[in-house]
Design an enzyme around this catalytic site. Sequence first.
Site, short mmCIF file in Angstrom:
data_model
loop_
_atom_site.label_atom_id
_atom_site.label_comp_id
_atom_site.label_asym_id
_atom_site.label_seq_id
_atom_site.Cartn_x
_atom_site.Cartn_y
_atom_site.Cartn_z
N PHE A 114 2.21 -3.86 17.70
CA PHE A 114 2.26 -2.52 18.27
C PHE A 114 2.80 -2.56 19.70
O PHE A 114 2.43 -3.44 20.48
CB PHE A 114 0.85 -1.92 18.37
N ASP A 115 3.66 -1.60 20.03
CA ASP A 115 3.92 -1.30 21.43
C ASP A 115 2.67 -0.58 21.97
O ASP A 115 1.82 -0.13 21.20
CB ASP A 115 5.16 -0.41 21.53
#
Length: 368
Positions: free
Chosen positions: A206-207
């Site tokens: 995930f960013d």
Amino acid sequence: MSKPEGTERGGQSNSDNSEEKDWAAVKAFFDNAKTTKKPRPPKPSNAVTIAVSSRTLFNMVKERKVFEEEGLERYVEHQQELEDQPFSPGVSFPFVKALMNVNARLRELYPDSEELFDIVLMTNNHAQVGVRLINSINYYDLTIERFCMTGGESPIGYLKAYMTNLYLSKDSKKVQEAIEEGIAAATMFPCDSENELSDTQLRVAFDGDAVLFSDESEIIVKKHGLDTFFRHEKEFENKPLAQGPLKCFLETLGKLQRKFYTKNQRISCPIRTYLVTARSAASAGARVLKTLRSWGLEVDEALFLAGAPKGPLLQKIKPHIFFDDQMFHIEGAQELGTIAAHVPYGIGQKYHKGKHIDTSDTEKNEKI
């Protein structure tokens, strides 16, 4: 398992009791069918529901061309003519296989538990195309029992009814609609040459900003620059960031991870999560980690890149899916063989590689 807003149940009503009886009947059917190799589907209210479109699960590029060039009737005929020929795997196929592997491990540890991944095929295909889709699913031995085929209509209205935790599609407009409905969603992009992925561990990257967290800090970067951003993050280090569109999905992954930890299987857990952020650690990392802590969440690995490209790190991680809100990070991941999913959320949609995009012409054209 947590569900999208609007799917929580209160007291038992007649419809609730009826549903309980229906699911008890389904359970009894599968339990009595000793010869079936297919595990029974979990009850939706207990499951982590992943809705995937047919064009992400399978490669339907040729079929799409038939539809666009020859029309709907010829498209349906084409699918019926080839319904005994399975589709080739699509961009979400490895992710779905990894979800099934996690389910197999969970069933070994918790034979009666329904806290599992439940994969739903969500498509606007005509029902007559369903035969080829079913044949393809059976050919690859995928456990997908719930379908939603809407015959040309948008399936977005059904996502809450199916109690969806994550929706994956190739249609960016549908993904945008889903996010606006409060459902975690992303547009999937293929890569020219995929990295070899783990068969035993689901890896999800995930960013941070505008994915797990809101875009509040990113707005400051875009409007006022890095120095102001660093000061802001230091000043509000102990104030948790607001949640972003994928926070709830990380939360569901964490709940399943803890089922393995309870059985002393942290080291061999078949789910591994990663935070891959362009933030600097010393200058802006503490608020991120403290936010996760305040939510009672954790990631297995946190990578702060201080603006460096994400592609090389992702190439090393080899995630089954990587979520980011900015297309230039998606493109960088694709170039190095990572399956990437774009989250169209926040101020980042108005910028590309740090430069503001003039959307006025596009908006005018959409109104014509």
